[in-house]
Design a protein around this motif. Structure first.
Motif, mmCIF file in Angstrom:
data_model
loop_
_atom_site.group_PDB
_atom_site.id
_atom_site.type_symbol
_atom_site.label_atom_id
_atom_site.label_comp_id
_atom_site.label_asym_id
_atom_site.label_seq_id
_atom_site.Cartn_x
_atom_site.Cartn_y
_atom_site.Cartn_z
ATOM 1 N N MET A 100 9.959 -34.131 -115.079
ATOM 2 C CA MET A 100 10.222 -35.414 -115.704
ATOM 3 C C MET A 100 11.576 -35.925 -115.214
ATOM 4 O O MET A 100 12.532 -35.187 -115.120
ATOM 5 N N ILE A 101 11.620 -37.221 -114.945
ATOM 6 C CA ILE A 101 12.858 -37.887 -114.534
ATOM 7 C C ILE A 101 13.557 -38.412 -115.779
ATOM 8 O O ILE A 101 12.918 -38.982 -116.657
ATOM 9 N N THR A 102 14.881 -38.233 -115.839
ATOM 10 C CA THR A 102 15.685 -38.805 -116.925
ATOM 11 C C THR A 102 16.583 -39.879 -116.340
ATOM 12 O O THR A 102 17.266 -39.653 -115.338
ATOM 13 N N ILE A 103 16.568 -41.049 -116.972
ATOM 14 C CA ILE A 103 17.369 -42.194 -116.532
ATOM 15 C C ILE A 103 18.198 -42.673 -117.715
ATOM 16 O O ILE A 103 17.657 -42.874 -118.803
ATOM 17 N N SER A 104 19.498 -42.869 -117.477
ATOM 18 C CA SER A 104 20.405 -43.258 -118.560
ATOM 19 C C SER A 104 21.096 -44.591 -118.360
ATOM 20 O O SER A 104 21.798 -45.051 -119.263
ATOM 21 N N ASN A 105 20.912 -45.215 -117.196
ATOM 22 C CA ASN A 105 21.564 -46.505 -116.957
ATOM 23 C C ASN A 105 20.909 -47.214 -115.771
ATOM 24 O O ASN A 105 20.057 -46.640 -115.082
ATOM 25 N N TYR A 106 21.357 -48.438 -115.543
ATOM 26 C CA TYR A 106 20.782 -49.250 -114.474
ATOM 27 C C TYR A 106 20.930 -48.570 -113.116
ATOM 28 O O TYR A 106 19.980 -48.525 -112.326
ATOM 29 N N GLU A 107 22.092 -48.061 -112.812
ATOM 30 C CA GLU A 107 22.360 -47.468 -111.502
ATOM 31 C C GLU A 107 21.442 -46.283 -111.220
ATOM 32 O O GLU A 107 20.937 -46.128 -110.098
ATOM 33 N N GLU A 108 21.238 -45.440 -112.215
ATOM 34 C CA GLU A 108 20.318 -44.308 -112.038
ATOM 35 C C GLU A 108 18.902 -44.798 -111.786
ATOM 36 O O GLU A 108 18.185 -44.239 -110.950
ATOM 37 N N PHE A 109 18.501 -45.835 -112.494
ATOM 38 C CA PHE A 109 17.160 -46.400 -112.335
ATOM 39 C C PHE A 109 17.010 -47.002 -110.938
ATOM 40 O O PHE A 109 16.021 -46.761 -110.235
ATOM 41 N N GLU A 110 17.993 -47.767 -110.516
ATOM 42 C CA GLU A 110 17.942 -48.466 -109.227
ATOM 43 C C GLU A 110 17.782 -47.493 -108.056
ATOM 44 O O GLU A 110 17.185 -47.837 -107.031
ATOM 45 N N ALA A 111 18.281 -46.267 -108.203
ATOM 46 C CA ALA A 111 18.174 -45.268 -107.132
ATOM 47 C C ALA A 111 16.720 -44.932 -106.802
ATOM 48 O O ALA A 111 16.430 -44.395 -105.724
ATOM 49 N N TYR A 112 15.789 -45.253 -107.691
ATOM 50 C CA TYR A 112 14.368 -44.957 -107.475
ATOM 51 C C TYR A 112 13.594 -46.140 -106.889
ATOM 52 O O TYR A 112 12.368 -46.058 -106.726
ATOM 53 N N LEU A 113 14.272 -47.226 -106.550
ATOM 54 C CA LEU A 113 13.595 -48.418 -106.034
ATOM 55 C C LEU A 113 12.732 -48.075 -104.822
ATOM 56 O O LEU A 113 13.206 -47.465 -103.863
ATOM 57 N N GLY A 114 11.459 -48.432 -104.898
ATOM 58 C CA GLY A 114 10.524 -48.182 -103.818
ATOM 59 C C GLY A 114 10.011 -46.758 -103.741
ATOM 60 O O GLY A 114 9.255 -46.421 -102.823
ATOM 61 N N LYS A 115 10.374 -45.934 -104.709
ATOM 62 C CA LYS A 115 9.986 -44.529 -104.675
ATOM 63 C C LYS A 115 8.965 -44.203 -105.760
ATOM 64 O O LYS A 115 8.930 -44.840 -106.803
ATOM 65 N N ASP A 116 8.177 -43.168 -105.484
ATOM 66 C CA ASP A 116 7.267 -42.656 -106.511
ATOM 67 C C ASP A 116 8.086 -42.026 -107.622
ATOM 68 O O ASP A 116 9.043 -41.300 -107.365
#
Length: 152
Positions: A1-17
């Motif tokens: 499971m992926i844990t995301i705590s802010n915008y920057e962490e989320f943005e790192a997954y752009l275009g990724k599964d």
């Protein structure tokens, strides 16, 4: 499971599964409860005897909207969004139902991050998804859900 705590962490997954959920079996009692909740008692969903003889699928099928309603449950098996004030379902885009889900089928959600935007401190994430049906080539549906995340 992926844990995301802010915008920057989320943005790192752009275009990724982002991953795939566990399998979830859709059984007749769940279909019947959904029919009761939505007042959609069409025979193809709830009448097992008629479906066995008159349906082209020879069994009942889940409501399309029932399969959509599983998105939050299955999404939370893939990604844990932390540090939130609020999360809002904002929309569904490019939705296509590709095939019905027969009773007792197992489904799972496969997701990737299609786009992400910071709207003055609110994260707008478009999650591309497909609801896979076990032992079937085509997914039950494909599309994008749009979530708004208000991080602390």
């Amino acid at each position: 499971m992926i844990t995301i705590s802010n915008y920057e962490e989320f943005e790192a997954y752009l275009g990724k599964d982002l991953g795939t959920s566990n399998w979830h079996k859709i059984e007749q009692p769940q279909i019947n409860l959904f029919a009761d909740a939505t007042l959609d008692h069409q025979w193809i969903h709830i009448d097992t005897e008629k479906a066995a003889t008159d349906s082209p699928f020879k069994t009942t099928i889940a409501h399309g909207y029932l399969t959509l309603s599983l998105i939050p449950f299955l999404w939370k098996q893939i990604v844990s969004i932390q540090n939130l004030k609020m999360e809002i379902n904002y929309g569904i885009e490019k939705l296509r139902f590709a095939q019905p889900v027969k009773v007792d089928s197992e489904v799972r959600l496969k997701v990737s991050l299609a786009s992400i935007v910071n709207l003055r401190g609110v994260t707008k994430a478009n999650i591309a998804l497909a609801l896979e049906v076990k032992d079937e080539k085509k997914p039950a549906f494909t599309g994008e859900v749009v979530f708004l995340y208000h991080f602390n």
